[in-house]
Design a protein around this motif. Structure first.
Motif, short mmCIF file in Angstrom:
data_model
loop_
_atom_site.label_atom_id
_atom_site.label_comp_id
_atom_site.label_asym_id
_atom_site.label_seq_id
_atom_site.Cartn_x
_atom_site.Cartn_y
_atom_site.Cartn_z
N PHE A 98 -15.63 5.83 -6.49
CA PHE A 98 -16.94 5.82 -6.95
C PHE A 98 -17.13 4.78 -7.92
O PHE A 98 -18.23 4.15 -7.97
N LEU A 99 -16.24 4.48 -8.94
CA LEU A 99 -16.47 3.48 -9.92
C LEU A 99 -16.49 2.03 -9.48
O LEU A 99 -17.36 1.24 -9.82
N LEU A 100 -15.61 1.92 -8.74
CA LEU A 100 -15.30 0.40 -8.36
C LEU A 100 -15.80 0.03 -6.80
O LEU A 100 -15.87 -1.08 -6.75
N TYR A 103 -2.64 0.45 -4.43
CA TYR A 103 -1.58 -0.88 -4.43
C TYR A 103 -0.50 -0.64 -5.63
O TYR A 103 -1.02 0.27 -6.48
N PRO A 104 0.44 -1.29 -6.02
CA PRO A 104 1.31 -1.11 -6.91
C PRO A 104 0.66 -1.20 -8.34
O PRO A 104 1.08 -0.45 -9.32
N ASP A 105 -0.44 -2.01 -8.44
CA ASP A 105 -1.02 -2.09 -9.75
C ASP A 105 -2.26 -0.93 -9.95
O ASP A 105 -2.77 -1.05 -11.19
N ASN A 106 -2.67 -0.07 -8.94
CA ASN A 106 -3.48 0.96 -8.87
C ASN A 106 -4.84 0.17 -9.05
O ASN A 106 -5.78 0.80 -9.57
N MET A 107 -5.11 -0.93 -8.92
CA MET A 107 -6.35 -1.77 -8.62
C MET A 107 -7.00 -1.95 -7.42
O MET A 107 -6.14 -2.57 -6.44
N PRO A 108 -8.04 -1.35 -6.97
CA PRO A 108 -8.67 -1.63 -5.71
C PRO A 108 -8.94 -3.15 -5.70
O PRO A 108 -9.05 -3.92 -6.64
N ALA A 109 -8.79 -3.73 -4.20
CA ALA A 109 -8.83 -5.23 -4.24
C ALA A 109 -9.83 -5.48 -2.68
O ALA A 109 -9.66 -4.60 -1.82
N MET A 140 0.90 -1.29 0.00
CA MET A 140 0.05 -0.02 0.16
C MET A 140 0.79 1.29 0.09
O MET A 140 1.75 1.31 0.77
N ARG A 141 0.30 2.21 -0.81
CA ARG A 141 1.28 3.62 -0.61
C ARG A 141 0.21 4.63 -0.92
O ARG A 141 -1.13 4.33 -1.22
N GLY A 142 0.34 5.91 -0.75
CA GLY A 142 -0.49 6.97 -0.94
C GLY A 142 -0.13 7.59 -2.20
O GLY A 142 1.14 7.70 -2.55
N VAL A 143 -1.07 8.04 -3.07
CA VAL A 143 -0.92 8.88 -4.05
C VAL A 143 -1.49 10.35 -3.84
O VAL A 143 -2.75 10.47 -3.80
N ARG A 144 -0.81 11.30 -3.77
CA ARG A 144 -1.44 12.64 -3.39
C ARG A 144 -2.17 13.14 -4.52
O ARG A 144 -1.87 13.14 -5.84
N GLY A 145 -3.48 13.73 -4.25
CA GLY A 145 -4.10 14.36 -5.01
C GLY A 145 -4.79 15.72 -4.72
O GLY A 145 -4.59 15.97 -3.43
N GLU A 146 -4.83 16.63 -5.45
CA GLU A 146 -5.29 18.13 -5.22
C GLU A 146 -6.39 18.60 -5.92
O GLU A 146 -6.73 18.32 -6.94
N TYR A 171 -7.28 3.92 -5.21
CA TYR A 171 -6.77 4.89 -6.16
C TYR A 171 -7.70 6.03 -6.35
O TYR A 171 -8.25 6.52 -5.74
N ARG A 172 -8.06 6.30 -7.76
CA ARG A 172 -8.82 7.37 -8.13
C ARG A 172 -10.09 6.57 -8.67
O ARG A 172 -10.95 7.14 -9.51
#
Length: 331
Positions: free
Chosen positions: A313-315, A289-295, A199-205, A309-310
């Motif tokens: 709401f979609l997944l 996750y590394p593949d940016n796929m919710p799990a 798990m990692r964090g990806v910053r969004g603004e 990830y982003r």
């Protein structure tokens, strides 16, 4: 000390859901609909205390194919119908993808990576968005997409859960270990990073703007080779502007560079945004996750729904169903 949990009457499993963001509330409602007795614990004072509050709420499986794996699109095709069936105010006006004339190659590149769109010209753009008339010569229109206001949607899911006999408790410490539950479903996002490998964090603004001089009827994606953005309409001429995806776990305030670039792109969409009020700025860490796929991961009677990830709401509907299948398949 938290008061003892009083479960709704019934034969269903007793489930604790941790986190009242989009994945937590979607899972809680899905479990309750199948007959579970659900209690939600949220460490903050309201729903959407984490990244969900700052989301765009776009339900755009075809557009996401531009940068996501085919699995994201395939698994999110039913999300628009799920949200439409569960909360009011879902907009199904599609998505418009534009680029400044100098960046027309970005339109072609976006089209090559996606599908289920129509290439339209000036007249069609003006018909869809009159305030953008004579400003763009070419666009992609994804008629089968939509969006929802995340803050209204989360409140509606919370109300739906309570109507079904569920309970939501706020300001509950994350390390509290209440007894009496058959299952625990952890949807705490980046707060669960230490428990989930990779798990990692990806910053969004993001920005919230109010611009009475511009009316948009649908989300608009403005392509740019360096900083593509999206503008999502909300009520009362309020627009959510977002898209920055930064590989950083810095959760500090928005940077000047990001604000200047985002505001410049909005101004390029329509100069009237130059008079817009800046209502809010926000930053957050998207759990990824590394593949940016919710799990969904589970061990024993403990389930994690994470890595949104982003695609929250979609997944979240399909991940909630997956978790519910685990609970009811083993209960």
């Amino acid at each position: 000390m938290t008061a003892p949990t009083a479960f709704p009457q019934g034969p269903g499993p007793r489930v604790l859901v941790r986190g009242a963001g989009v994945s937590g509330l979607t899972a809680a409602v899905t479990l309750a609909e199948r007959g579970a007795r659900v209690v939600v614990h949220e460490c903050g004072p309201r729903v959407g205390w984490g990244a969900s509050w700052k989301a765009g709420g776009m339900l755009a499986p075809w557009c996401e194919a531009e940068s996501a794996t085919p699995e994201v699109t395939a698994q999110s095709l039913a999300s628009l119908d799920w949200w439409d069936a569960h909360v009011p105010g879902v907009d199904r006006n599609g998505t418009l993808v534009l680029a400044p004339p100098r960046d027309m190659r970005e339109i072609m590149r976006f089209g090559r990576r996606t599908s289920h769109y129509e290439t339209i010209g000036e007249a069609e753009i003006a018909q869809l968005e009159p305030d953008l008339a004579d400003r763009f010569s070419r666009a992609l229109f994804f008629a089968g997409e939509g969006h929802v206001n995340p803050r209204d949607a989360l409140a509606a899911l919370a109300a739906r859960l309570v109507e079904m006999g569920g309970e939501i408790r706020f300001n509950v410490p994350v390390d509290e270990q209440p007894a009496g539950f058959d299952w625990v479903v952890d949807c705490t996002g980046i707060a669960a990073r230490d428990k989930l490998a990779g798990m990692r964090g990806v910053r969004g603004e993001m920005l919230l703007l109010r611009c009475p001089d511009v009316t948009l009827r649908r989300p608009v994606r403005m392509l740019h080779p360096r900083i593509p953005i999206y503008i999502v309409p909300r009520a009362d001429h309020v627009y959510m502007v977002g898209a920055t995806m930064i590989e950083s776990e810095n959760a500090g305030p928005m940077t000047l560079r990001s604000m200047v670039e985002m505001l410049g792109a909005v101004y390029a969409l329509h100069p009237a945004f130059g008079e817009a009020e800046i209502l809010e700025t926000g930053t957050g860490l998207r759990p990824s996750y590394p593949d940016n796929m919710p799990a969904v991961r589970h061990e024993g009677r403990h389930i994690h729904i994470n890595g949104m990830y982003r695609h929250g709401f979609l997944l979240s509907p399909v991940r909630a169903a997956e978790a519910a299948d685990i609970v009811f398949g083993a209960a």
